[in-house]
Design a protein around this motif. Structure first.
Motif, short mmCIF file in Angstrom:
data_model
loop_
_atom_site.label_atom_id
_atom_site.label_comp_id
_atom_site.label_asym_id
_atom_site.label_seq_id
_atom_site.Cartn_x
_atom_site.Cartn_y
_atom_site.Cartn_z
N PRO A 51 1.15 -5.80 7.01
CA PRO A 51 2.44 -6.14 6.37
C PRO A 51 2.91 -5.07 5.40
O PRO A 51 2.11 -4.38 4.78
CB PRO A 51 2.11 -7.44 5.62
CG PRO A 51 0.65 -7.39 5.39
CD PRO A 51 0.04 -6.61 6.52
N GLY A 52 4.24 -4.97 5.30
CA GLY A 52 4.87 -4.19 4.23
C GLY A 52 4.80 -2.69 4.39
O GLY A 52 5.11 -1.95 3.46
N ILE A 53 4.42 -2.20 5.58
CA ILE A 53 4.31 -0.76 5.79
C ILE A 53 5.69 -0.13 5.83
O ILE A 53 6.56 -0.57 6.58
CB ILE A 53 3.57 -0.46 7.10
CG1 ILE A 53 2.15 -1.01 7.07
CG2 ILE A 53 3.59 1.05 7.39
CD1 ILE A 53 1.22 -0.26 6.17
N ARG A 54 5.89 0.90 5.02
CA ARG A 54 7.14 1.64 5.01
C ARG A 54 6.86 3.12 4.78
O ARG A 54 5.93 3.47 4.02
CB ARG A 54 8.05 1.19 3.86
CG ARG A 54 8.49 -0.24 3.89
CD ARG A 54 9.58 -0.49 4.89
NE ARG A 54 10.03 -1.86 4.74
CZ ARG A 54 9.40 -2.91 5.27
NH1 ARG A 54 8.32 -2.74 6.00
NH2 ARG A 54 9.87 -4.13 5.07
N VAL A 55 7.70 3.96 5.36
CA VAL A 55 7.71 5.39 5.05
C VAL A 55 9.18 5.77 4.87
O VAL A 55 10.00 5.42 5.72
CB VAL A 55 7.11 6.23 6.18
CG1 VAL A 55 7.17 7.71 5.83
CG2 VAL A 55 5.68 5.82 6.48
N ALA A 86 5.49 4.28 10.63
CA ALA A 86 5.65 3.03 9.88
C ALA A 86 5.40 1.79 10.73
O ALA A 86 5.35 0.68 10.22
CB ALA A 86 7.06 2.95 9.29
N GLN A 87 5.26 2.00 12.03
CA GLN A 87 5.06 0.84 12.90
C GLN A 87 3.61 0.35 12.77
O GLN A 87 2.68 1.11 13.00
CB GLN A 87 5.37 1.25 14.33
CG GLN A 87 5.66 0.10 15.22
CD GLN A 87 6.51 0.49 16.42
OE1 GLN A 87 7.09 -0.34 17.05
NE2 GLN A 87 6.57 1.75 16.75
N SER A 88 3.43 -0.91 12.42
CA SER A 88 2.09 -1.38 12.13
C SER A 88 2.02 -2.89 12.19
O SER A 88 3.01 -3.58 11.95
CB SER A 88 1.68 -0.90 10.72
OG SER A 88 0.45 -1.45 10.34
N ASP A 142 8.24 8.43 0.05
CA ASP A 142 7.30 7.44 -0.46
C ASP A 142 6.80 6.56 0.66
O ASP A 142 7.41 6.46 1.72
CB ASP A 142 7.88 6.62 -1.62
CG ASP A 142 8.96 5.65 -1.22
OD1 ASP A 142 9.36 5.63 -0.05
OD2 ASP A 142 9.41 4.90 -2.11
N ILE A 143 5.63 6.01 0.45
CA ILE A 143 5.01 5.12 1.43
C ILE A 143 4.67 3.83 0.70
O ILE A 143 4.44 3.82 -0.52
CB ILE A 143 3.75 5.74 2.06
CG1 ILE A 143 2.67 6.04 1.00
CG2 ILE A 143 4.11 7.03 2.81
CD1 ILE A 143 1.37 6.55 1.60
#
Lengths: 426, 426, 426, 426
Positions: free
Chosen positions: B264-268, B259-261, B291-292
């Motif tokens: 913007p808004g990246i989630r796992v 999820a590190q990026s 979910d991503i």
């Protein structure tokens, strides 16, 4: 008390027992099959207990059952959704004629397994005495253990009037998963036992053979661990959550790294993991169940400590709380030479089993070890024997069945050992 | 087709709509409350669909419902234990008077949430129109969306005879979890839509305000992954097992490291994990759901690819098989300036909402984005608007409720936009 | 060829060898100490090889050394920064008198260890023959092995004229880490060996005792794995990196989970890990070294395969490349009964060691097993014996030293075995 | 003290400064190139400091250098193998004419980077003023910062006699890695600064442009963590070891899972990991270095706390000790509107930079933020400005170079701001 009671049966006693057991043999088979048709899971042996207690009472034993026997001791590993009466199972026949002598305990176990019994190519099904309870099966031979326990009670009853000492016949609940024995120990029953005997049939020992010098009981503990964190919206503010599932996953991987050891028999297995409720929520709860094993108790205790640290630390890593509940237990055990020698000589006198094996590795866990260890710990003598019986398929499989000739041989051996120790016919 | 249909409502049309909507206002509130009392989960909106279809048919629309509407398209994320009729929900009012003009689609969503509605201090409960379905609640405002969709159908029906173009009013099932819109797209309904409109109430926009320049729809995908290994006795031969649970745990930890990026808004989020069956068996199965999210589709697609690799590799590490099922989806979306400007001017003519916000970040996922993207992808124009309504508590909470004055304002805006685009009253 | 050459030494031969070895005893001690003072690491035994070869040539043996002996075979585990001559070490004395008979190979190893030899309370230091090479020490007894190998060469040389068969005395480089033996096997030297003998001193066997029935050689393989990813700015665009360090960490944890087994002696140890270059850069490289062990080769091969999969999968999980280099190896081994019986009888004739142990577990790895397995694999007979010698401290420790009386005993046993097998004096 | 000193330069002062800076321009370029040829790493700027101090002393400033300036403050992140003089670098020009007024500090940084300067297609190389120090390069523009700092000192010196207030020109060591500023703060120099100015050239701002309203300084902390366990033989008794490498691997994976956040700019990067010494030994030591980032300090502090817990817990999981050393630091920062407005007006008066950008995101870390925060924390005013300069390649790359016209523009701006604040020419 010294172990002077380890005498041999007289010729007359042997003759009588051989005769009695011979006559009882069809009953033993019938009784085994009746209990085979009525398998009940551990802590749920309600009808099983009722039938055993009725039989014992009918024979004239004093019977202590269920919560009267367990006396408030902790029941390990009760089911998540208990049914009425669950946990108040098992019973014990008690005979005390008032004449001085050793206290002897014979223990058999009575619970069944969550297995669908086979239909095709399986004797119980083809002969009509298969399990009548869906998804539950006597697939480990405890039905045979019950039959032998009752057979011993029946044959010894008329002889006990001349017994010097006390007799307890323990029909233990919830052996599978290592649950029932701990409660019996905690209830105090082993505190004055001088001679403890337990048996298991099969386990790779062929019909007609007897394993007395048994080793390789695996010490085990079974745990349930709960991680409790904090839910948060996984998209908007995951940093506000405390992720119990990540803690559980890290613990699982970490626990499996602890099994590497120069000590024998070390194992760690996380058997189940359940965590999280919804896709878009940081999981706030996870539950894992695992067991650990070792050939010797010190190694098991060391492993237990390291597993606890791993779990606490994995929880701390994600700032979640953890709890750990012991759900089952068995210890290591080594039959002492004196009981091996005694039983060997007695078997020879009794002509119960034609062959006695030199040494045998049990290779599994059995919570009779807790009872045996409790007895040995206060100076008594204990033995856990394997009674040979050819089996149709492995223990704990849907096609499991065993050669019922073991029932008479085992009953003969046990009655002979007990009667001799109680100085009957001497 | 150019976007020449983005005209403004005439003075006469405005007068008529204001009058009609004013008269309909009590009905809108009543209708919202009726549906509030009958919440149904996604793909299970069976009674909801029946009532909507009955109303639409009564108004004289052609109605296409359930499997007729979805035409065999894939239903994402059906429940594990489907009930009869599940998956055949939702419906569409179709009007085609035969006069040339644009095809216009208004979409509202109709599903509820698995939430226990609050009792204390909660208007629906104190006024007697709370959820009658245990553990299910309209806690996101879709009951209001249904009421507005039916209100638009009711008010426009008499005007449609002079319409130049076609009108589709889509009552979409299973918006929660991003499930229903994909099926509607796959069924082909967006293929000839020239103007697509969708709305959501609340979301932090206060009563009387209208957010047209909406941004920040989070692209998302939801997955279910199954690891299948091989069971083995955890004590005797763990090396013969293929541990699906270890694979799942490694995948879970690994997925969270992706999820590190700088995007913007990246989630796992791995939301659930279920693995293993018994304590002393190497787990042969584990299922996880995750979910991503990402603010933009290219970043989501990149993340999707990396997650798939992580899962396949984690399975390979433990020699287990893995499968991955897409269970829900929403894309990113940015309302184009031309539709923002058009709706702003029309709102001004209609005096529907007193205030229009400059810009608003949606900040969540909404599968109307898939419909909008499909329309935009073939040259149509689409807009997803947020209709301001004060709320009692956050969306998706047991105390959620909203200011019902939004129903009349929203119905006025939508009837005005659609009527103008269909050249009614021009 | 049958094993008919396993005859016993004649009385005359025994007398001669006892006399010769007795006379040589001071030389054996002196020679051991000379080599003790000059320890060289594996593949770097340059001066050691020169001295051995000079001695052997002087005795009249044909000598094959370094790359002539290794013939282009792969050298496992060369150092990262090789020095000139590294890898071209070790030598072999060859004698072939032309008379038909078995080919016999005696193998001794010649490398030292990266250990700082103790100064205080340590005989080599107090007597002035301690290591002259900083941080390198003969701390496993290979200096004694060299002395015995040369002693055997010296004593047998005059007797070889009457030998029926060929003699190879192998001074093997790089035993530590399991590196040199593989090269010797690959170079083909074992292809026509009929009788292979190797020895090790100490290992817990006391002075005067001889372990012939040796078991418990641990099969092992040692690996170096490199993960190669892609660097990226850890703050601005971590998603553009391919993190080799995360892959290595996951592999490390995963590898340690593979050691759980019902097979004996299974171990996995990641001994070193080096990864990353700078704090703010996604690490693009990581190198780990690990070894695996098992009591039996099939279990080792299975473990090898699972480790490779774990590493490849861990790399794939983070989209990095991986490579895996075998750096050392030893196999399992069990001395066959016939060589045990033969050596026992010969030792009795020779009066070399007063005591012969019943059975002894080697409990470590030794790459002579590769040579022995190669010989056995083509029908030859092989034995690896432990020559008892009290030791001052454990092998591989700074205070290691051994009772040098083993040198004469061992030389006597080996000359007797070889001479008998070559039919000398018969 | 209020900020009444933020006045604008008089017309006469502007004229004089424009003239002086114009005349000094060739010297600025020459000086920058001299320092470019002599790059020195942080805490090792020994010759750099000597030259700067010599120049400042020659100009008549009081100079405080090295340990006199740092006054025993902690030096973060010293190299593992320090050279003589390391840590005693950097200096400060101090002027105090005794007239009441504000204390002003101009800060420039002086360290270089461990980069091999490019040769081909690179102006410093082709013109002969490239780095003379192997593998060290001024690749971030600090050589230009030094030149401007000295240029400001040179131009202002004759004007300072009429100054109302004090002037500090700080030539800060070890900016890279966020090391030097903390020491300067700890030494107390910021305690009475009323106006703090710092600059950076380039960073994407083109030549001729000036960024005053600068935002997006990333708060960061850099750590070194050591895990200390217990070695054990990996084959014989792995259970007796405490595996520091497994703890470090678990910590690494765990740390990377903490970066997921709704807060902006959150990053965690384990940049290096070194663990273990030998293949067959349970690793007893592992060292990892990592940095964390966040757009805002509260989020950084929260992340710091969670990282510490993760590390302590990972250590506890394997029963090893852990320590954590802060090695570098920078805070967030936002230039306050009043200094932005003041500098914008002054730049306009001075005609230093033709263009002033509206807003600019710094997008990296800079430890001047610690100095600025310290000044702001006690009521002073501070600004960190970006002086536009086209660059040949990215900062921190071998081909980095910049348009030297920034040197005169920057010197003019800084002399104008400082002179005005000191009421010179008013």
């Amino acid at each position: 008390m010294s172990n002077e009671f380890l005498g041999l049966p007289s010729r007359a006693l042997v003759d009588r027992l051989q005769s009695d057991v011979g006559a009882l043999s069809p009953w033993l088979t019938r009784t085994r099959r009746e209990f085979h048709a009525l398998p009940e899971l551990g802590w749920r042996e309600i009808e099983t207990t009722r039938r055993i207690a009725t039989e014992l009472t009918g024979l004239g034993y004093k019977v202590v059952a269920g919560s009267d026997m367990l006396r408030g001791a902790c029941r390990f590993g009760m089911s998540a959704a208990p049914i009425p009466g669950e946990g108040d199972t098992g019973c014990m026949a008690v005979f005390d004629g008032g004449r001085a002598g050793p206290t002897i305990c014979l223990r058999v176990d009575i619970d069944a397994l969550p297995i669908d019994e086979a239909v095709c190519g399986h004797r119980p099904a083809s002969e009509g005495w298969a399990s009548a309870v869906p998804s539950v099966m006597h697939a480990c031979g405890h039905d045979g253990h019950i039959a032998m326990g009752l057979g011993v009670a029946r044959i010894l009853r008329p002889l006990l009037e001349e017994a010097a000492g006390r007799l307890l016949i323990l029909f233990q609940p919830a052996e599978e998963g290592g649950r029932g024995a701990r409660a019996v120990v905690e209830a105090g029953w082993m505190a004055d036992v001088d001679l403890f005997l337990a048996i298991h049939i099969g386990l790779g020992v062929p019909s007609g053979s007897l394993a007395l010098d048994v080793d390789g009981f695996l010490a085990t503990r079974k745990f349930k661990t709960r991680f409790s964190g904090l839910a948060a919206h996984a998209g908007k503010s995951p940093e506000q959550g405390r992720n119990a599932l990540l803690a559980a996953c890290q613990a699982t991987l970490g626990l499996h790294s602890l099994a590497q050891s120069g000590e024998p028999g070390i194992r760690v297995n996380v058997g189940t993991l359940r965590g999280g409720k919804a896709l878009n929520v940081v999981p706030d709860e996870a539950v894992l169940e695992f067991d650990i094993r070792a050939a010797e108790m010190p190694a098991l205790q060391m492993l237990d400590m390291r597993c606890r640290r791993m779990i606490e630390a994995s929880a701390a890593a994600y700032e979640v709380a953890s709890s750990m509940e012991l759900r089952g237990e068995a210890s290591d055990w080594h039959n002492p030479p004196k009981i091996v020698e005694w039983a060997k000589s007695a078997n020879s006198e009794l002509s119960a089993f034609p062959t006695v094996l030199d040494a045998h590795a049990f290779g599994a866990s059995e919570d009779a070890t807790l009872l045996a260890s409790a007895v040995a710990g206060r100076g008594g003598v204990a033995g856990i024997f394997v009674l040979g019986a050819d089996i149709a398929d492995g223990h704990h499989t849907p096609h499991f069945d065993f050669d019922e000739t073991v029932l008479a041989r085992g009953t003969l051996l046990l009655t002979g050992l007990i009667a001799a120790a109680l100085s009957i016919g001497r």
